[in-house]
Scaffold this motif. Structure first.
Motif, short mmCIF file in Angstrom:
data_model
loop_
_atom_site.label_atom_id
_atom_site.label_comp_id
_atom_site.label_asym_id
_atom_site.label_seq_id
_atom_site.Cartn_x
_atom_site.Cartn_y
_atom_site.Cartn_z
N HIS A 115 0.96 -1.24 0.06
CA HIS A 115 -0.03 -0.05 -0.04
C HIS A 115 0.93 1.18 0.10
N LEU A 116 1.83 1.34 0.96
CA LEU A 116 2.74 2.35 1.29
C LEU A 116 3.50 3.04 -0.18
N LEU A 117 3.95 1.99 -0.97
CA LEU A 117 4.78 2.05 -2.05
C LEU A 117 3.66 2.55 -3.24
N SER A 118 2.44 2.21 -3.21
CA SER A 118 1.46 2.39 -4.24
C SER A 118 1.51 3.73 -5.05
N PRO A 119 1.60 4.75 -4.36
CA PRO A 119 1.69 5.98 -5.06
C PRO A 119 2.74 6.23 -6.11
N MET A 120 4.04 5.49 -5.93
CA MET A 120 5.03 5.66 -6.83
C MET A 120 4.61 5.29 -8.25
N LEU A 121 3.56 4.41 -8.09
CA LEU A 121 3.15 3.75 -9.45
C LEU A 121 2.67 4.91 -10.52
N ASN A 122 2.32 6.25 -9.81
CA ASN A 122 1.58 7.22 -10.75
C ASN A 122 2.12 8.40 -10.44
N ASN A 123 3.14 8.53 -9.82
CA ASN A 123 3.94 9.68 -9.46
C ASN A 123 5.36 9.65 -9.55
N ASN A 124 6.18 9.97 -10.43
CA ASN A 124 7.62 9.83 -10.45
C ASN A 124 8.35 10.78 -9.51
N LYS A 125 7.38 11.77 -8.92
CA LYS A 125 8.41 12.85 -8.11
C LYS A 125 8.28 12.29 -6.76
N LEU A 126 7.73 11.15 -6.38
CA LEU A 126 7.58 10.57 -5.12
C LEU A 126 8.99 10.03 -4.78
N SER A 127 9.93 10.28 -3.72
CA SER A 127 11.03 9.80 -3.40
C SER A 127 11.14 9.68 -2.00
N PHE A 128 12.14 9.01 -1.51
CA PHE A 128 12.17 8.85 0.13
C PHE A 128 13.25 10.00 0.64
N PRO A 129 13.15 10.30 1.68
CA PRO A 129 12.09 9.69 2.78
C PRO A 129 10.87 10.67 2.61
N PHE A 130 9.80 10.05 3.01
CA PHE A 130 8.52 10.55 3.04
C PHE A 130 7.72 10.27 4.55
N LEU A 131 6.66 10.92 4.52
CA LEU A 131 5.65 10.28 5.77
C LEU A 131 4.62 9.66 5.14
N ALA A 132 4.26 8.56 5.81
CA ALA A 132 2.86 7.96 5.22
C ALA A 132 1.89 7.55 6.26
N LEU A 133 0.57 8.00 5.93
CA LEU A 133 -0.68 7.65 6.63
C LEU A 133 -1.35 6.32 6.09
N LEU A 134 -1.12 5.44 6.88
CA LEU A 134 -1.47 4.16 6.00
C LEU A 134 -3.15 3.86 6.70
N VAL A 135 -4.01 3.76 6.07
CA VAL A 135 -5.50 3.66 6.43
C VAL A 135 -6.36 2.57 5.80
N SER A 136 -6.25 1.57 6.44
CA SER A 136 -7.05 0.49 5.69
C SER A 136 -8.22 -0.33 6.71
#
Ligand code: KG4
Ligand code: ZN
Length: 338
Positions: A115-136
């Motif tokens: 889940h956490l890595l899935s936004p990288m599939l549609n946005n190549n601007k996302l790089s480490f480090p970052f903060l993530a809110l995981l809500v499932s």
């Protein structure tokens, strides 16, 4: 590189093929919602049986439609946890059998990392480090993502997960399981501020969450109204959604402030919520930061996120031996990268 991804942690059988050059080649999902909705939640035994019945045809279809075979698949990634034991075992057994027969690497993937890595599939601007809110449906976690496989837990729910609260309140309002989306749509018809619900831990300086008091308060309100009509339900849904979003935004703002990170990811089923996206986006804009989220169809469980995470790990030289099994309680912050 081409990776076959297998996701069977809960009630969606997901099979996908991701190609490092061509992107997502196929995203096959068999949803078991109709099997479980009459019980108001996932029945583990039925979930495992259903994965077992459907997984082979989903794999055959994916290989056929993408011209893939043992000759051009470089690895098989499967969800090894967290999730339901029986369900996880179905995916693990198929993945390991195929990897053995084809003599290719198998990669165990943590579902929440998918889940956490899935936004990288549609946005190549996302790089480490970052903060993530995981809500499932099972998790509410604030994570500092340092690198692939390297995550720190900053905060999490002490009791219910956000998705679980949406689903339980949806049932009390007479909506079908899983009710997150329908509850949110009902809330669109409601007026704000008709009800006041508790916001547990919102003023505490830490990054922990608690939602069971909010859930109980909303459900008690629903049952206390004798002739509850559609507008009452919509108003309750609206106040509930406003409240839970306020809590999530406030904790994310705190985490952004203390971590000094400027990138926030939201992922997991509840990240499909439009109002949550909107409010987190405005909070991040005010802080000159950016919000990232997956495409709508990749918010809920799927094989693409597992295949993609598998690709990133395999590229880094990480794969597992065929004795590796599942871990139903596997935490994202205890991924053993070596
Ligand atoms: O990530 P996911 O597919 O499964 C788990 O790993 O748990 O998340 C499913 C959860 C369910 O609780 C569902 O009601 C919730 O995501 N959900 C939503 C929305 N769409 C799905 N909750 C709020 N608003 C939505 N639009
Ligand atoms: Zn999930």
């Amino acid at each position: 590189m081409r990776i076959l991804g297998i996701e069977t942690s809960c009630d969606e059988t997901g099979v996908a093929i991701y190609d490092s050059k061509l992107g997502v080649l196929i995203n096959n999902i068999y949803s078991q919602i109709s099997t479980h909705s009459k019980y108001g939640g996932v029945v583990p035994e039925l979930a495992a049986r259903s994965h077992n019945e459907n997984i082979i045809s989903l794999i055959k279809d994916a290989l056929l439609k993408t011209n893939s075979s043992k000759n051009n698949i470089n690895g098989i990634a499967y969800t090894a946890g967290p999730g339901l034991v029986g369900s996880l075992l179905v995916g693990a057994s198929i993945a390991k059998s195929l990897a053995y027969a084809w003599n290719i690497p198998v990669i165990t993937i943590n579902h929440m990392e998918g889940h956490l890595l899935s936004p990288m599939l549609n946005n190549n601007k996302l790089s480490f480090p970052f903060l993530a809110l995981l809500v499932s449906g099972k998790h509410t976690q604030l994570i500092r993502a340092n690198n692939i496989g390297d995550y720190n837990l900053l905060g999490e729910s002490l009791d219910d997960a956000v998705g679980e609260v949406f689903d339980k309140i949806a049932i009390a309002l007479g909506l079908k399981y899983p009710g997150g989306l329908s509850l949110s749509m009902l809330a669109d018809r409601g007026f704000s501020n008709k009800y006041t619900f508790p916001k547990p831990l919102i003023n505490k300086p830490n990054l922990m969450f608690s939602f069971s008091g909010l859930k109980t308060s909303v459900i008690n309100t629903i049952y206390s109204l004798s002739n509850i009509n559609y507008q009452d339900k919509a108003n309750i849904a609206r106040s509930f959604e406003d409240t839970i979003i306020e809590i999530l935004v406030s904790k994310c703002a705190k985490a952004i402030h203390t971590s000094k990170l400027k990138k926030l990811v939201i992922a997991g089923g509840v990240s499909a919520n439009n109002k949550l996206r909107f409010h987190l986006h405005s909070m991040m804009s005010k802080k000159q930061g950016i919000l990232f989220y997956p495409n709508k169809e990749l918010c809920t469980d799927n094989g693409v996120m597992i295949a993609y995470a598998g690709l990133l790990h395999l590229r880094n030289g990480k794969y597992n031996n065929l004795e590796t099994s599942i871990n139903p309680n596997w935490q994202i912050y205890s991924i053993n990268y070596n």
